[in-house]
Design a protein around this motif. Structure first.
Motif, short mmCIF file in Angstrom:
data_model
loop_
_atom_site.label_atom_id
_atom_site.label_comp_id
_atom_site.label_asym_id
_atom_site.label_seq_id
_atom_site.Cartn_x
_atom_site.Cartn_y
_atom_site.Cartn_z
N ASP A 234 -2.87 8.69 2.21
CA ASP A 234 -1.57 7.75 3.12
C ASP A 234 -1.70 7.52 4.78
N ALA A 235 -2.81 7.65 5.58
CA ALA A 235 -2.50 7.49 6.47
C ALA A 235 -2.95 5.68 7.02
N VAL A 236 -2.37 5.42 7.95
CA VAL A 236 -3.04 4.09 7.68
C VAL A 236 -3.91 3.29 8.90
N THR A 237 -4.30 2.48 7.98
CA THR A 237 -5.44 1.61 8.48
C THR A 237 -5.91 1.00 8.92
N GLU A 238 -6.64 -0.15 9.03
CA GLU A 238 -7.02 -1.11 9.06
C GLU A 238 -7.18 -2.12 8.08
N GLU A 239 -7.87 -1.39 6.56
CA GLU A 239 -7.13 -1.83 5.53
C GLU A 239 -5.94 -1.85 5.20
N ASP A 240 -4.82 -0.67 5.50
CA ASP A 240 -4.29 -0.91 4.92
C ASP A 240 -2.99 -2.19 5.92
N TYR A 241 -3.20 -3.23 6.38
CA TYR A 241 -2.17 -3.81 7.05
C TYR A 241 -1.88 -4.75 6.26
N GLN A 242 -2.76 -5.62 5.53
CA GLN A 242 -1.16 -6.45 4.13
C GLN A 242 0.04 -5.63 4.06
N ILE A 243 -0.67 -4.36 2.92
CA ILE A 243 -0.07 -3.85 2.38
C ILE A 243 1.10 -3.51 3.24
N GLU A 244 1.19 -2.43 4.66
CA GLU A 244 1.91 -2.10 5.35
C GLU A 244 3.19 -3.17 5.52
N LYS A 245 2.63 -4.36 6.17
CA LYS A 245 3.68 -5.81 6.34
C LYS A 245 4.17 -5.89 4.83
N ALA A 246 3.23 -5.09 3.72
CA ALA A 246 4.53 -6.17 2.45
C ALA A 246 5.70 -5.14 2.11
N LYS A 247 4.97 -3.85 2.96
CA LYS A 247 6.13 -3.34 1.88
C LYS A 247 7.39 -3.77 3.63
N ILE A 248 7.18 -3.73 4.71
CA ILE A 248 8.06 -3.68 5.03
C ILE A 248 8.87 -4.51 4.88
N ALA A 249 9.11 -6.09 4.99
CA ALA A 249 9.26 -7.31 3.93
C ALA A 249 10.15 -6.74 2.54
N ILE A 250 9.94 -5.85 1.67
CA ILE A 250 10.70 -5.41 0.92
C ILE A 250 11.68 -4.65 1.23
N ALA A 251 11.60 -3.85 1.76
CA ALA A 251 12.25 -2.95 2.44
C ALA A 251 12.85 -3.66 3.10
N THR A 252 12.98 -4.72 4.40
CA THR A 252 13.75 -5.89 5.09
C THR A 252 14.83 -6.28 4.03
N GLY A 253 14.36 -7.19 2.78
CA GLY A 253 14.98 -7.62 1.99
C GLY A 253 16.34 -6.75 0.88
N VAL A 282 10.94 -11.24 -2.00
CA VAL A 282 11.95 -10.11 -2.04
C VAL A 282 12.90 -9.75 -0.58
N GLU A 283 11.62 -10.16 0.32
CA GLU A 283 12.51 -10.39 1.51
C GLU A 283 13.71 -11.39 1.43
N GLU A 284 12.98 -12.42 1.18
CA GLU A 284 14.11 -13.39 1.66
C GLU A 284 14.73 -13.32 0.79
N TYR A 285 15.02 -13.19 -0.48
CA TYR A 285 16.01 -12.63 -1.70
C TYR A 285 16.30 -11.26 -2.39
N GLY A 286 15.50 -10.79 -1.65
CA GLY A 286 16.53 -9.75 -2.36
C GLY A 286 15.65 -8.66 -3.30
N LEU A 287 15.91 -7.76 -3.94
CA LEU A 287 15.27 -7.03 -5.14
C LEU A 287 15.95 -8.43 -6.28
N ILE A 288 17.28 -8.93 -5.74
CA ILE A 288 17.86 -9.99 -7.02
C ILE A 288 16.72 -11.07 -7.61
N GLY A 289 16.39 -11.08 -6.28
CA GLY A 289 15.00 -12.20 -6.53
C GLY A 289 14.19 -11.93 -6.98
#
Length: 397
Positions: A234-253, A282-289
């Motif tokens: 669960d700790a955030v490391t350099e290897e988690d960079y892309q997946i963390e940004k992806a999760k932020i994008a999904i949460a933002t959508g 998902v960020e641009e079109y939400g859960l619907i998209g």
């Protein structure tokens, strides 16, 4: 437009689903292209977007040409292409080049046209057709493990062995799909258990060898292990960079999304137009998209199973599942990675992610599926023409 539709054969719903996925891909790819252009990949946003359109146009041309071919020809073609595939994989492993910033020997340069080609995706389609051909050939015979080693498992082993050093995820998916296909084809479960056990042993030996001689395959095994560790930690490391940004994008959508082209995380996701394009959707079109895209792939899976069940030959049934299931499976893996249900694999979203080779090989597989469907359609039409008016009257009475 009528002559065009008249020349299109096969399952119309598959054609419609594929067209919808391709058309929808214009929006997220164009949005993500601005980030690629900013980072110096290509000449500009429009040039990257235009390249994606050309890849899709050529892809649909491949679908059209292949679906016009009688699918029985693919038996012989797979046998002829298997040695070619092995040579291409060896050449790729020896002279592979980087693409889109990834330092892996997965691509081979084609000097004449100045482009790169990912040979593993081509090998995937050819191998699945070959396995379907072999299983259909021995369908009514007593299968022995010893007799199947040379014609079935040796080609599979060589293809996987040549892909594994540079592309573990593709090799793993390919192995799973081969095992699933031979299981559906009636291969004895006890023999399959032996093959799976041997596969695990071979992978373990490969990892131990790579660890003992790191210069032979620099960074590959370490990359796999770091991805698995990042997924389980669960700790955030350099290897988690892309997946963390992806999760932020999904949460933002959220439910409705922020709107077309308004993604913010595309500026931080290095693979925003390919591996992590679902997060941008998902960020641009939400859960619907997001659920709409998922529904289209599940609908494609449903039609693939229908086409397989309606085929009149064992080879037709198996080849449709062999080349069709990996498309949907790859899509589900891509989406699962974006929501952190699966470790990062580098698998693209079929027909939506940018990338010529992935689109073309997906279209090749779809062309084979539609060829099987078109043959069944032809048989049904011929039977209807041969039915006399007296037969129709008798059936009515």
């Amino acid at each position: 437009m009528h002559p065009i539709f008249k020349n299109i054969k096969g399952d119309r719903l598959i054609w419609a689903i594929v067209a919808l996925l391709a058309i929808f891909s214009f929006l997220p790819v164009y949005s993500a292209a601005s980030n690629l252009a900013y980072n110096g990949v290509g000449r500009g946003t429009f040039s990257i977007f235009f390249g994606h359109i050309m890849h899709l146009v050529l892809g649909f041309l491949i679908v059209f040409i292949v679906h016009k071919m009688p699918y029985r020809y693919f038996r012989a073609i797979s046998i002829l292409l298997l040695p070619v595939v092995l040579m291409l994989l060896v050449l790729t492993l020896m002279q592979g080049s980087s693409s889109s910033g990834t330092n892996t020997s997965r691509w081979i340069q084609i000097p004449v046209v100045g482009m790169s080609f990912q040979t593993s995706t081509f090998a995937f389609v050819v191998l699945m057709v070959y396995v379907a051909h072999y299983m259909s050939k021995i369908k009514d015979k007593v299968i022995t493990f010893k007799e199947s080693i040379l014609p079935l498992w040796m080609p599979v082993f060589f293809v996987l062995a040549l892909i594994l050093p540079a592309n573990f995820s593709t090799a793993a998916i390919m192995f799973c799909m081969v095992v699933l296909l031979v299981f559906i084809g009636g291969y004895p479960v006890r023999y399959l258990a032996v093959i799976i056990g041997l596969g695990i042993v071979a992978l373990t030996l490969f990892i131990l060898t790579a660890k003992a001689f790191p210069d032979a395959m620099p960074n590959r095994v370490d990359t796999w292990m770091s991805r698995v560790e990042s997924f389980s930690d669960d700790a955030v490391t350099e290897e988690d960079y892309q997946i963390e940004k992806a999760k932020i994008a999904i949460a933002t959508g959220g439910v409705k999304g922020v709107g077309p082209g308004k993604s913010y995380q595309k500026n931080f996701l290095p693979q925003s137009s390919s591996d992590f394009i679902f997060a941008i959707i998902v960020e641009e079109y939400g859960l619907i998209g997001g659920f709409s895209v998922l529904f289209l792939y599940l609908a494609l899976l449903f039609r693939i199973v229908i086409v397989s069940q309606k085929s009149d030959t064992i080879f037709g049934k198996l080849v449709v599942l062999g080349v069709g299931l990996p498309i949907v499976f790859q899509a589900l893996i891509n989406m699962a990675v974006a929501v952190q249900l699966f470790p990062v694999t580098g698998q693209t979203l079929p027909l939506i992610s940018s990338g010529g080779t992935s689109i073309w090989m997906t279209c090749l597989a779809l062309g084979i599926i539609l060829s099987v469907s078109a043959k069944r359609e032809e048989i049904v039409n011929n039977e209807q023409r041969e039915e006399s008016p007296l037969d129709i009257l008798t059936e009515t009475i």
